[in-house]
Design an enzyme around this catalytic site. Structure first.
Site, PDB file in Angstrom:
ATOM      1  N   HIS A   1       4.155  -1.921  -1.427  1.00 55.79           N
ATOM      2  CA  HIS A   1       2.917  -1.377  -1.977  1.00 55.79           C
ATOM      3  C   HIS A   1       2.815  -1.721  -3.466  1.00 55.79           C
ATOM      4  O   HIS A   1       1.754  -2.128  -3.951  1.00 55.79           O
ATOM      5  CB  HIS A   1       2.859   0.140  -1.797  1.00 55.79           C
ATOM      6  CG  HIS A   1       2.264   0.579  -0.502  1.00 55.79           C
ATOM      7  ND1 HIS A   1       2.944   0.495   0.687  1.00 55.79           N
ATOM      8  CD2 HIS A   1       1.047   1.108  -0.206  1.00 55.79           C
ATOM      9  CE1 HIS A   1       2.175   0.965   1.662  1.00 55.79           C
ATOM     10  NE2 HIS A   1       1.018   1.337   1.148  1.00 55.79           N
TER      11      HIS A   1
ATOM     12  N   HIS B   1       9.269   6.055  -2.069  1.00 55.74           N
ATOM     13  CA  HIS B   1      10.076   5.120  -2.855  1.00 55.74           C
ATOM     14  C   HIS B   1      10.699   5.808  -4.052  1.00 55.74           C
ATOM     15  O   HIS B   1      10.112   6.739  -4.628  1.00 55.74           O
ATOM     16  CB  HIS B   1       9.226   3.943  -3.352  1.00 55.74           C
ATOM     17  CG  HIS B   1       8.827   2.981  -2.281  1.00 55.74           C
ATOM     18  ND1 HIS B   1       9.711   2.075  -1.738  1.00 55.74           N
ATOM     19  CD2 HIS B   1       7.652   2.781  -1.646  1.00 55.74           C
ATOM     20  CE1 HIS B   1       9.085   1.355  -0.813  1.00 55.74           C
ATOM     21  NE2 HIS B   1       7.839   1.774  -0.738  1.00 55.74           N
TER      22      HIS B   1
END
Length: 490
Positions: free
Chosen positions: A257, A304
């Site tokens: 991302h 993350h």
């Protein structure tokens, strides 16, 4: 120096920093803080990653493959329990430790640990919530009433794409940040790009969209392959709250991302500046805001660590610096070379086969094939358009291009083109999916009764994703503009 860098590396990977950032942003988990009098801190695995974070309750010492298999089995068992009349896994939960005056009481601190994981056991399936019959909602209401600010109890928007796990409830104290970062993370999802790129093709500039698709394929393919090589787990939960569950079974390092959220806006800025007339500062600011929003949203979502995002950002910058100068030669080759169709198909298929050999089946395998198929379809369509004289690029004498005055007629035409184009692509996808999956199962000798299980075979998933989304990409740049020209929607 090396020791300092190593400490910084581990520091940025620590999931407790993610949990603290979530607390600052008003995200609170509903898992309880266990008695940690005899617990030991979560340690580093042999590969330098923090344990117990690949899935919701992955234990130290389990390999990613073992964790994925265990989670899939647990999800099936939960479904069987639900079908047999058992209590719901989330609908009937009780918080095992009430919240005190401050909501941080039930969020594990950086010194808190989880004795179950270190002792070889595991927390409950809900990540620290014990199951009961009918009292969970009352306890949740009492807990939220004790909080000093307005709180909403919500669940992840989408269930885990591999295991079907819906995740656990969490508390949102700042709805603005929740919606902002949800929007930010959508800016890096495949669904957004499937809509964004065609919109550019149909309403703005096909030249720009062709190059952006090439960048997208580069960045996402390299990022996914790197994930499968490192095989680092997601941040541990707890302490991290999983605001998103869809990608939770995939690997973490680097954040794709963050990679796409860096490469796409800045590539869009670099490609369009000078070609289109607009202020430099405005274009750079929009690209930077896009990038920051996507990157920060991944930490907020609990998907993350800070290190994952930083590495994803720098990795994307490196790819752009190395491969950016090749954009023009690649586009010219795709448009004019007689060998382009053969090379486009064979290269993208070969890259897909290589990526499938890096790890066992997961949803990222399908995403990689989908990206490669879309890129191949767009490249083939651009080659055919060039030979048929469709969607010609404006001559150099017409540059820089100026945005037309914004009016009702222009907006209506853009909306009509977008709606009609998306409808055609959805029809294309439905038809190709209905044809491709049974055909691939028959060729591969895989039973087609359970489509979900059948697609876990590379022989089914790779051709399915590649053919379906290759056709979608091809129609986006060839068939849809052709229909527009016949309908007078220029």
């Amino acid at each position: 120096m090396a020791s300092t860098l190593k400490q910084l590396w581990y520091y940025l990977q620590d999931p407790h920093h993610v949990a603290r950032f979530q607390q600052i942003c008003g995200v609170r988990g509903t898992f309880s803080s266990p008695d940690c009098t005899d617990a030991k801190p979560t340690g580093l695995l042999s590969n330098g990653t923090y344990g117990n974070g690949f899935l919701d309750r992955g234990g130290k010492g389990e390999t990613p493959d073992q964790l994925r298999q265990r989670k899939s089995t647990e999800a099936e068992n939960c479904c069987k329990a639900d079908e047999s009349g058992g209590s719901g896994r989330v609908g009937a939960t009780t918080v095992t430790k009430s919240v005190g005056e401050n909501s941080r009481d039930y969020m594990p601190s950086s010194d808190s640990c989880f004795a179950e994981a270190n002792d070889g056991g595991h927390p409950e399936e809900t990540g620290g919530l014990s199951e009961s019959n009918g009292t969970g909602r009352d306890d949740m209401s009492k807990m939220t009433d004790e909080l000093s600010c307005p709180v909403s109890t919500v669940k992840p928007l989408r269930k885990n794409s591999l295991t079907g796990d819906v995740g656990q409830e969490f508390l949102i104290e700042n709805k603005f940040l929740f919606y902002l970062f949800t929007f930010g993370t959508e800016l890096g999802n495949e669904l957004f790009f499937i809509i964004f790129f065609p919109f550019l093709m149909w309403n703005v500039d096909a030249y720009v969209s062709r190059r952006l698709v090439v960048v997208w394929v580069w960045v996402m393919y390299v990022g996914q392959c790197t994930k499968d090589l490192f095989r680092w787990p997601r941040p541990a939960s707890p302490p991290v709250v999983k605001v998103e569950m869809f990608y939770n079974s995939e690997y973490s390092m680097p954040s794709t991302h963050a990679m796409s959220g860096t490469a796409i806006p800045f590539s869009l800025f670099l490609i369009t500046y000078g070609r289109w007339e607009y202020p430099l500062l405005l274009g750079f600011t929009l690209a930077l805001c896009w990038c920051v929003l996507v990157c920060v949203s991944r930490v907020y979502m609990g998907m993350h660590s800070i290190l994952d995002v930083i590495v994803g950002f720098l990795y994307s910058v490196l790819i752009l610096l190395v491969c950016g100068p090749a954009l023009d030669p690649i586009d010219r080759f795709n448009l004019s070379s007689p060998h382009a169709p053969l090379l486009i198909v064979s290269l993208h298929v070969g890259l897909g086969l290589f990526s499938f050999t890096l790890d066992t089946w997961s949803t990222s395998r399908g995403d990689t094939a989908q990206i490669l198929g879309s890129g191949a379809g767009v490249a083939l369509a651009s080659h055919l358009n060039r030979h048929l004289g469709l969607l010609p690029d404006p001559p150099a004498s017409a540059l820089p291009l100026h945005a037309p005055p914004l009016g009702l007629a222009l907006v209506g035409t853009c909306v009509l083109r977008s709606l009609l184009g998306v409808l055609l692509l959805l029809v294309t996808r439905a038809i190709m999916k209905a044809v491709t999956i049974p055909l691939a199962c028959r060729v591969a000798g895989v039973p087609s009764g359970d489509v979900r299980r059948a697609r876990q075979h590379m022989e089914v998933e790779l051709p399915y994703r590649y053919i379906v989304y290759g056709t979608v990409g091809f129609n986006a740049l060839f068939l849809v503009p052709l229909v527009f020209s016949h309908l007078g929607l220029h």
